[in-house]
Design a protein around this motif. Structure first.
Motif, short mmCIF file in Angstrom:
data_model
loop_
_atom_site.label_atom_id
_atom_site.label_comp_id
_atom_site.label_asym_id
_atom_site.label_seq_id
_atom_site.Cartn_x
_atom_site.Cartn_y
_atom_site.Cartn_z
N GLN A 137 2.67 12.41 11.16
CA GLN A 137 3.37 11.50 10.25
C GLN A 137 4.82 11.93 10.08
OE1 GLN A 137 0.93 11.36 6.67
NE2 GLN A 137 0.33 9.28 7.18
N LEU A 180 -6.48 5.17 5.14
CA LEU A 180 -6.91 6.42 4.51
C LEU A 180 -8.40 6.43 4.21
CD1 LEU A 180 -5.69 9.09 3.62
CD2 LEU A 180 -5.24 8.09 1.38
N ARG A 201 -10.25 7.51 7.30
CA ARG A 201 -10.04 8.92 7.62
C ARG A 201 -10.79 9.82 6.65
NH1 ARG A 201 -4.59 7.37 7.48
NH2 ARG A 201 -3.96 9.18 6.24
N ASN A 254 -4.75 14.09 8.67
CA ASN A 254 -4.22 12.87 9.30
C ASN A 254 -4.97 12.42 10.54
OD1 ASN A 254 -2.10 12.33 7.53
ND2 ASN A 254 -0.79 13.86 8.51
N HIS A 310 -3.92 8.57 11.49
CA HIS A 310 -3.07 7.80 10.57
C HIS A 310 -2.34 6.67 11.28
CE1 HIS A 310 0.81 9.40 12.05
NE2 HIS A 310 0.06 10.42 12.41
N ASP A 356 -0.60 8.19 3.30
CA ASP A 356 -0.15 6.99 4.00
C ASP A 356 1.26 6.58 3.58
OD1 ASP A 356 -2.34 6.76 5.57
OD2 ASP A 356 -3.29 5.14 4.46
#
Length: 423
Positions: free
Chosen positions: A102, A17, A20, A51, A12, A296
């Motif tokens: 995150q 996104l 990923r 993530n 991340h 995100d």
């Protein structure tokens, strides 16, 4: 050329996104990656979460990992490579400490590392080097949190999402919640709701039996995924925690027109989309009555108040110091090939005995088999702890030649050359 630990990550911190999502998968897809790389490197470990997707490998060069990511040119643009043992170990220790998450300091990453470690062992990917560094990462992750307190504010992505809800609603206890999915994220959400005393909760899933089991466990209502559009309109908070895109259009109509007309701007809804891939169409965020947050979006919530008084800075110092300390262990492994031979002997004996035992346990469940495998691995670790410790002490000992010869004769390791200095 000497072996090293290399790593490559898509996370991340640098990848959007949509990138990923291309790497996201389940245990079976991770096993396929391990099997694919296993023949090209000495050891391999894969950590796949919502993530991040990281490959750690023990090899003489980084080329096998580079070639793996080169298979998708778009993904390759976002890969961060760690090109030596120190950088790779430091990154793993920081990840286990929650410093790369995150939400700083979250605990879920420790569970994910443990699970991925077990998965890699089952596939034969983890050997002496990675087994040591992974177990050390768990110890350090716990130590960093205990001594710095960086986990005291938001312990997971789910916690961060719920912190946001308290800002959005005056009385969260009177709100209606719809939880979609029966996996880890859904269970975390249900546990949080139960702990907070929130009772107006409905759980929906493609697997109605699993949703009913969870409903009984958490004292909530279970519904079929087909009824989701009805309960969506009644809900104030919708939590997506499944691995599938959620269709909000009733199958009977085949259109979303009727569904969309019911979404009046007067009723405010918050959607927490924790899914990977994303559960909800991003267009929903443009509806005046909906606030949509995906993984995100949670970056804005990830800053820890501990940054103000140096908790995170202290955590990074600890990780750096622990990395330097652990490099001594790695050096001992490099200097003492007999350690690897001893460990390999134990692993082979374990596998041979399990190969004899497990086919005879016809009534054993999958869970029982996994418990037996884990216990067998713990057993050989317990047996080997003191011998490995003593063998490490011999590495670089100029007076240890005679002792080493005894060890080699005892375990029939005459083919192993131990790099002892006679200067």
């Amino acid at each position: 050329m000497a072996k090293q630990i290399f790593a490559a990550e898509v996370s991340h911190e640098s990848a959007p996104l949509r990138i990923r999502e291309k790497l996201a998968g389940n245990d079976e897809s991770v096993k396929r990656v391990i099997s694919k790389l296993r023949s090209k490197v000495d050891e391999v470990f894969v950590l796949s979460t919502c993530n991040r997707f990281v490959v750690y490998a023990v090899s003489e060069n980084i080329n096998p990992i580079v070639n793996f990511f080169l298979e998708d040119a778009e993904v390759f643009r976002y890969v961060q490579f760690y090109k030596n043992t120190q950088a790779s170990v430091n990154h793993l220790f920081a990840t286990a400490s929650g410093l790369c998450s995150q939400v700083t300091g979250e605990h879920q990453i420790l569970t994910q590392i443990k699970h991925s470690h077990q998965l890699s062992m089952e596939c034969g990917g983890v050997g002496l080097w990675l087994d040591n560094v992974l177990r050390e990462s768990i110890r350090i992750g716990k130590k960093v949190r205990t001594q710095t307190g960086i986990d005291k504010f938001c312990s997971s992505v789910v916690d961060a999402g719920f912190s946001l809800l308290y800002d959005k609603f005056e009385n969260i206890y009177e709100r209606n919640f719809l939880v979609i999915g029966t996996g880890k994220i859904a269970r975390l959400a249900l546990g949080y709701l139960q702990h907070e005393g929130i009772q107006n909760v409905v759980i929906a899933s493609h697997d109605i039996e699993r949703s009913r089991d969870l409903a009984l466990q958490y004292n909530v209502q279970a519904i079929s995924i087909d009824k989701i559009s009805t309960y969506f309109h009644e809900a104030d908070v919708i939590i997506g925690g499944t691995h599938h895109e959620v269709s909000l259009c009733p199958k009977s109509t085949g259109t979303c027109t009727r569904f969309e007309t019911k979404l009046t701007p007067e009723k405010k809804r918050v959607i927490l989309d924790f899914g990977m891939p994303r559960n909800f169409d991003d267009k929903l965020r443009f509806h005046p009555g909906i606030s949509l947050y995906n993984l995100d979006d949670l970056k804005a919530l990830s800053a820890s108040p501990l940054d103000v008084f140096g908790g995170v800075e202290e955590a990074w110092r600890m990780v750096s110091a622990e990395t330097k300390e652990f490099l001594n262990v790695i050096h001992q492994l490099e200097m003492a090939p007999i350690l690897a031979a001893y460990w390999t002997r134990l692993v082979n004996l374990k596998d041979q005995q399990l190969g004899w035992l497990l086919p005879k346990l016809e009534s054993a469940s999958d869970r029982d088999v996994q418990l037996i495998k884990r216990y067998a691995h713990k057993l050989i670790r317990s047996i080997s702890r003191e011998p490995l410790k003593n063998l490490r002490a011999l590495a670089g000992d100029t007076q240890a030649t005679a002792t080493v010869e005894v060890v080699k004769n005892l375990y029939d390791f005459q083919h192993v050359k131990l790099n002892l200095s006679n200067n």
